[in-house]
Design an enzyme around this catalytic site. Structure first.
Site, mmCIF file in Angstrom:
data_model
loop_
_atom_site.group_PDB
_atom_site.id
_atom_site.type_symbol
_atom_site.label_atom_id
_atom_site.label_comp_id
_atom_site.label_asym_id
_atom_site.label_seq_id
_atom_site.Cartn_x
_atom_site.Cartn_y
_atom_site.Cartn_z
ATOM 1 C CG HIS A 139 -1.732 1.204 1.425
ATOM 2 N ND1 HIS A 139 -3.079 1.266 1.108
ATOM 3 C CD2 HIS A 139 -1.420 2.444 1.914
ATOM 4 C CE1 HIS A 139 -3.542 2.472 1.384
ATOM 5 N NE2 HIS A 139 -2.551 3.206 1.888
ATOM 6 C CD GLU A 140 1.478 3.622 3.579
ATOM 7 O OE1 GLU A 140 1.754 4.672 2.964
ATOM 8 O OE2 GLU A 140 0.412 3.456 4.178
ATOM 9 C CG HIS A 196 0.656 6.428 -0.556
ATOM 10 N ND1 HIS A 196 -0.358 7.127 -1.171
ATOM 11 C CD2 HIS A 196 0.101 5.885 0.563
ATOM 12 C CE1 HIS A 196 -1.466 7.007 -0.465
ATOM 13 N NE2 HIS A 196 -1.220 6.255 0.595
ATOM 14 C CD GLU A 241 -4.751 6.933 1.070
ATOM 15 O OE1 GLU A 241 -4.263 5.794 0.921
ATOM 16 O OE2 GLU A 241 -4.197 7.822 1.744
#
Length: 710
Positions: free
Chosen positions: A492-493, A496, A521
């Protein structure tokens, strides 16, 4: 809220060079520098000079802008101010959350406050406002991105109150500072007051949970003061559980004693008590600020420049989602309740909130024979980082390798520095990895954009620099192994981070995650899907001792277990978003009771009971950094599911997939309208118009979760 700063999504990698096997470029010698490569930050006091120089350079640019140069030069100068100020604020925030030296942390906190005060000066500078208005009205002399930058700069300045009379502007600036300080106090309380519960006798805690608790002792009835040396005979052993969120969740999942689960749940959801008052003040302060800006509520103020455009659109979306998910969530509730009754022998027994984690894990384990330690054995941290390497090499044809850290650049021995390199384009950006938990480090998983990408000249591009911070438990003596939820968090990160590292915007104002709130997101949610696909996992998930690739059957069981109570989890996220939206919505003249609001919403939108007196929302940090914006995670889930099904599912690691993701999506950052990006990438129908705003199409999500769409 800051006129010159587009908020980076913070939502999460750190490695020990002793066990991460990534090739490192050789360098003959590296000059000493400061933290993150900023020469000022060789010492804690360097933050003072860092701020001084940023203010001095920004003031020079303000004076230049006041002379009304050409519109392109105005936007370029404004972006340099933004870049200069962001480099200080983002560095200070990363330092505050990760640096082991308290002097560095304290100086970073002071620097952050000083720069925020300077921003309020910039927000009130009418020369800047006049110049930005001139540039926005001079669209013929600007590129599309430059004109978009002018538009957002003008809107951001007005969000700071530049258009108000001096008296109202002064009050707005006071409120803005109060909001920053209240938000910081709220989050500090979460860290410093996790709560705890003492459990006696020790036999109530099974051995498999001993790693989550600490032994304690209490006097037995009738023991004398003089018998303190006879501990075994005169004192009773028990355990203390610190009810920090992640520890509490792991405890509730495995604690067989219902009474123990209850006291742990109640205590963990009743701290920090001080945040009830802090949150009341934050809600009132944000509401007053929004009304000064001419809005009915803080939610309306926060959303008017997003895709949703208004609280009415968001509530319409959330209520639709709640209605769609309710039947399946209720079915899951009944299934859990029936299972509990079978196991307890009490056919009339109800289902309590502290039962959910325990019985759902039992049911998943029984059906799929899952063992969390077996799963973790396939995810040693070094292999998970190898997975990130596989992703960028397969999708984007980019190498991912370590480079030496200069003396003074790092903040801890565990930190690694990675460069992303393209064979024809050269270096694309730099990534610091800081993944393991340690004393004094905030227990967060987050992405920090230290420096945004931007065009400096026709021949020079400022490369982005980001940090990925996680809080994975482990020691220097043994390799860290992740549970699968931590692998999902890492991916997930990394989504980003890729958004920041692969964007190629002209202006840092739009670099990477500097996008509208309800689009930020989407990349991170998309890359979560990669952490569940066997075709991806088999490239890196290998047993820590045998080197065997993770069995396909095990991954299929993990996916099956994930789907078992997916509607309940989605319903929980909808509830969080409804709470966030309601707390920052229109306020009654008498004020609001946050505990009553949370309880009522839970009763309306779920079948689970609310435990009177508890207030889980006082440790919900998203209320500060995503105020009125938590719905963005649900937007992202819908968008990402559609993109995955339409673009990635057939061949998730192909260069063609990566080319589309990079050129049609990631490289644009916030420089292009998000609806245009989504339609261009995934085709029409991924978004829908609703009452003047935009909401996601939920068809793909309904299909994935087997929900009956209304």
């Amino acid at each position: 809220m800051h006129a010159l700063i587009r908020k980076s999504a913070v939502a999460h990698v750190r490695a020990n060079s002793n066990f991460i096997h990534i090739s490192t470029s050789k360098a003959p010698s590296i000059k000493e520098t400061g933290l993150y490569g900023f020469h000022h930050l060789k010492t804690p006091k360097g933050f003072q000079r860092f701020v001084d120089d940023a203010i001095e350079r920004s003031q020079e640019l303000v004076n230049y802008i006041a002379g009304m140069p050409s519109s392109p030069k105005i936007i370029r100068a404004m972006d340099e101010i933004s870049d200069t100020v962001c480099s200080v604020i983002d560095s200070a925030e990363l330092c505050r959350h990760t640096h082991p030296d308290r002097e560095f942390v304290n100086e970073a906190s002071k620097a952050s406050l000083r720069v925020n005060e300077f921003l309020h000066y910039l927000n009130t500078n009418h020369s800047i406002y006049k110049a930005v208005n001139k540039a926005e009205n001079d669209s013929n002399s600007l590129t599309h991105e430059a004109h978009r930058a002018a538009h957002f700069l003008r809107m951001d300045l007005e969000k700071g109150g530049i258009h108000l009379c001096s008296e109202k502007l002064d009050r707005a600036n006071e409120l803005a500072i109060d909001i920053i300080q209240l938000s910081r106090e709220y989050n500090e309380n979460i860290i410093t007051d996790p709560g705890h519960v003492d459990i006696f006798p020790a036999s109530k805690i099974p051995k498999k949970l001993h790693h989550l608790v600490s032994p304690i002792y209490r006097n037995l009835p009738g023991s004398s003061k003089g018998s303190w040396g006879l501990r075994d005979k005169t004192k009773e052993k028990g355990f203390r559980l610190a009810t920090e969120s992640s520890t509490l969740q792991g405890f509730l999942q495995c604690a067989p004693d219902a009474g123990v689960r209850k006291v742990a749940y109640v205590q963990g959801n009743s701290v920090p008590h001080a945040n009830l008052e802090v949150l009341d003040k934050l809600i009132a302060t944000r509401h007053e600020f929004a009304q000064l800006m001419g809005h009915k509520s803080y939610a309306e103020f926060a959303l008017h420049s997003t895709m949703a455009a208004s609280p009415e659109v968001v509530m319409s979306f959330l209520l639709e989602m709640s209605k769609v998910v309710r039947p399946k969530a209720d079915q899951e509730f009944e299934t859990i309740q029936d299972f509990k009754r079978e196991n307890s022998g009490d056919q009339d027994g109800g289902l309590d909130p502290w039962d959910e984690a325990y019985f759902t894990w039992l049911m998943k384990s029984a059906k799929y024979k899952l063992d969390s330690s077996v799963i973790a054995s396939y995810f040693p941290l070094q292999q998970c980082i190898e997975g990130l390497k596989v992703l960028v090499e397969s999708l984007f044809g980019v190498t991912f390798h370590g480079v030496p850290l200069a003396p003074g650049e790092s903040w801890h021995p565990d930190v690694m520095k990675i460069v992303l390199h393209h064979p024809t384009e050269g270096d694309l950006g730099y990534l610091y990895l800081d993944l393991k938990s340690r004393k004094g480090k905030h227990p967060i998983c987050a992405h920090f954009a230290i420096r945004g990408g931007r065009r400096v000249s026709e021949t020079e591009y400022q490369l982005p620099v980001v940090a990925l911070v996680c809080n994975f438990s482990g020691s220097s003596l043994a390799p860290v192994r992740l549970n699968h939820s931590e692998v999902e968090t890492l991916f997930h990160e990394f989504g980003h981070a890729l958004h920041s590292l692969l964007s190629r915007t002209e202006y840092q104002h739009f670099s990477g995650t500097r996008v509208v709130l309800d689009f930020a997101e989407t990349p991170s949610n998309l890359f979560e899907s990669y952490a569940w696909d066997y075709r991806v996992l088999k490239t890196f998930a290998k047993h820590y001792s045998t080197g065997d690739i993770i069995p396909k059957e095990l991954v299929e069981s993990m996916v099956g277990a994930k789907k078992m109570f997916a509607a309940t989890e989605l319903q929980r996220q909808i509830l969080y978003a409804l709470v966030d939206q309601t707390l920052f919505g229109e306020q009654p003249s008498t004020g609001i009771d946050t505990m009553a609001i949370v309880a009522d919403l839970k009763r309306q939108h779920t079948s689970w009971t609310h435990v009177d007196g508890t207030h889980w929302h006082t440790r919900f940090s998203h209320l500060t950094n995503y105020g009125a914006g938590y719905y963005s995670y649900l937007y992202a889930k819908c968008f990402a599911t559609s993109i995955w099904q339409r673009m990635c599912q057939e061949d998730p690691l192909s260069l063609d997939t990566g080319l589309a993701l990079r050129t049609k999506f990631l490289q644009h950052g916030g420089a292009k309208d998000p609806a245009d990006i989504l339609n261009d990438l995934a085709g029409s129908g991924i978004v829908r118009s609703c009452h003047g705003g935009i909401i996601p199409d939920i068809t793909s999500l309904c299909k994935e979760m087997e929900l009956l769409k209304c």
